[in-house]
Design a protein around this motif. Structure first.
Motif, PDB file in Angstrom:
ATOM      1  N   GLU A 126       0.908  -1.356   0.393  1.00  0.00           N
ATOM      2  CA  GLU A 126      -0.005  -0.050  -0.099  1.00  0.00           C
ATOM      3  C   GLU A 126       0.676   1.426   0.138  1.00  0.00           C
ATOM      4  OE1 GLU A 126      -3.090   0.576  -0.952  1.00  0.00           O
ATOM      5  OE2 GLU A 126      -3.177  -1.426  -0.950  1.00  0.00           O
ATOM      6  N   GLU A 127       2.018   1.488   0.533  1.00  0.00           N
ATOM      7  CA  GLU A 127       3.015   2.040   0.867  1.00  0.00           C
ATOM      8  C   GLU A 127       3.387   2.156  -0.695  1.00  0.00           C
ATOM      9  OE1 GLU A 127       7.107   3.401   2.446  1.00  0.00           O
ATOM     10  OE2 GLU A 127       6.815   1.756   3.310  1.00  0.00           O
ATOM     11  N   ALA A 128       3.808   1.158  -1.389  1.00  0.00           N
ATOM     12  CA  ALA A 128       4.608   1.588  -2.778  1.00  0.00           C
ATOM     13  C   ALA A 128       2.787   1.918  -3.456  1.00  0.00           C
ATOM     14  CB  ALA A 128       4.443   0.217  -3.578  1.00  0.00           C
ATOM     15  N   ARG A 129       2.090   1.382  -3.380  1.00  0.00           N
ATOM     16  CA  ARG A 129       1.202   2.053  -4.342  1.00  0.00           C
ATOM     17  C   ARG A 129       0.767   3.716  -4.197  1.00  0.00           C
ATOM     18  NH1 ARG A 129      -3.967  -0.199  -6.712  1.00  0.00           N
ATOM     19  NH2 ARG A 129      -3.097  -2.322  -5.706  1.00  0.00           N
ATOM     20  N   LYS A 130       0.664   4.059  -3.183  1.00  0.00           N
ATOM     21  CA  LYS A 130       0.774   5.620  -3.143  1.00  0.00           C
ATOM     22  C   LYS A 130       1.549   6.608  -3.937  1.00  0.00           C
ATOM     23  CE  LYS A 130      -2.084   5.264   1.162  1.00  0.00           C
ATOM     24  NZ  LYS A 130      -1.953   5.319   3.330  1.00  0.00           N
ATOM     25  N   LYS A 131       3.312   6.024  -3.345  1.00  0.00           N
ATOM     26  CA  LYS A 131       4.377   6.364  -3.666  1.00  0.00           C
ATOM     27  C   LYS A 131       4.477   6.625  -5.457  1.00  0.00           C
ATOM     28  CE  LYS A 131       7.342   6.520   0.031  1.00  0.00           C
ATOM     29  NZ  LYS A 131       8.336   5.473   0.842  1.00  0.00           N
ATOM     30  N   GLY A 132       3.264   5.444  -5.681  1.00  0.00           N
ATOM     31  CA  GLY A 132       3.575   4.966  -7.412  1.00  0.00           C
ATOM     32  C   GLY A 132       4.081   3.732  -8.517  1.00  0.00           C
ATOM     33  N   SER A 133       4.978   2.958  -6.769  1.00  0.00           N
ATOM     34  CA  SER A 133       6.151   1.927  -7.124  1.00  0.00           C
ATOM     35  C   SER A 133       6.024   0.596  -7.028  1.00  0.00           C
ATOM     36  CB  SER A 133       7.166   2.376  -6.177  1.00  0.00           C
ATOM     37  OG  SER A 133       6.590   1.826  -5.106  1.00  0.00           O
ATOM     38  N   LEU A 134       4.066   0.796  -6.898  1.00  0.00           N
ATOM     39  CA  LEU A 134       3.419  -0.397  -6.761  1.00  0.00           C
ATOM     40  C   LEU A 134       3.156  -0.935  -8.763  1.00  0.00           C
ATOM     41  CD1 LEU A 134       2.380  -3.243  -5.407  1.00  0.00           C
ATOM     42  CD2 LEU A 134       0.141  -2.363  -5.527  1.00  0.00           C
ATOM     43  N   GLN A 135       3.651  -1.649  -8.861  1.00  0.00           N
ATOM     44  CA  GLN A 135       3.960  -2.490 -10.187  1.00  0.00           C
ATOM     45  C   GLN A 135       3.058  -3.311 -10.353  1.00  0.00           C
ATOM     46  OE1 GLN A 135       7.463  -1.649 -12.615  1.00  0.00           O
ATOM     47  NE2 GLN A 135       8.235  -0.671 -10.092  1.00  0.00           N
TER      48      GLN A 135
END
Length: 227
Positions: free
Chosen positions: A25-34
């Motif tokens: 979820e942290e990665a999603r917020k930062k735009g780094s979840l792929q």
């Protein structure tokens, strides 16, 4: 038991991809979840996810021999693969480690579905709802099968990807709970996905369900609709 060296085709389909030192979820917020999508023809696509949207960031070719995953896009990336379960892999390059996972669970342990909930979805597969990973059309989508029980919250049952051909669709389903029979997954895909989510399209040909719960995937042909 998960073998140390999976078959090359085990990488096929869609996965979440993120750095191992960050939460999804942290990665999603930062735009780094792929999302990484590996096609049977040896090509791959990489998408960045943010909230309910996605953006294609890279495409190219890949090879996987069971030990190393090599991506040849804008540049060549080589990862050593360490597999803890059939749905949760760790990728390591020279500098960093990453997670490649079929579904976003709190940990690597698959929960067992209680008897009453398993019976409920077996008798009424439409109780299992289909969600898309983002708002919009297009391929390379991770779909979620979710089940909500009053006073017990929301439970993620499985994820799946869809490969569409000229006259058939292959659905690769990864069970994220234990204790659900293949026949129940088949009925959920037919009734909740094909009939309800897709609206029973008239031009849909053969649908093949591939259950990815080990090293020997089960293939279950099913009719396009439940009628």
């Amino acid at each position: 038991m998960v073998p140390s060296r999976p078959l090359p085709e085990a990488v096929r389909g869609c996965w979440y991809f993120f750095a191992s030192d960050s939460a999804p979820e942290e990665a999603r917020k930062k735009g780094s979840l792929q999302v990484l999508s590996f096609a049977v023809d040896g090509t791959y696509s990489r998408y960045k996810l943010k909230e309910n949207s996605r953006k294609l960031s890279e495409s190219g070719e890949y090879t996987f021999d069971g030990n190393f995953l090599i991506l040849r896009g804008r540049r060549t990336l080589t990862f050593r693969v360490r597999r803890s379960t059939f749905w949760h892999w760790q990728l390591e390059d020279k500098k960093k480690s990453y997670i490649l996972v079929r579904g976003l669970l709190a940990d690597e342990q698959r929960p067992t579905l209680p008897d009453d909930q398993r019976r409920d979805i077996r008798l009424l597969p439409l109780r299992a709802r289909i969600e898309a990973d983002y708002d919009g059309d297009g391929g390379d989508v991770i779909h979620r099968i979710v089940y909500e029980v009053e006073d017990q919250g929301r439970r993620l049952l499985a994820t799946f990807f869809v490969e569409a051909g000229d006259d058939q669709r292959l659905i690769g389903l990864t069970p994220l709970v234990e204790g659900v029979e293949p026949r129940t997954w088949e009925r959920i895909i037919r009734e909740s996905y094909v009939d309800l989510f897709l609206g029973s399209p008239k031009n849909l040909g053969q649908v093949i369900l591939m259950v990815l719960d080990g090293d020997e995937p089960q293939q279950l042909p099913l009719s396009a609709t439940s009628r």
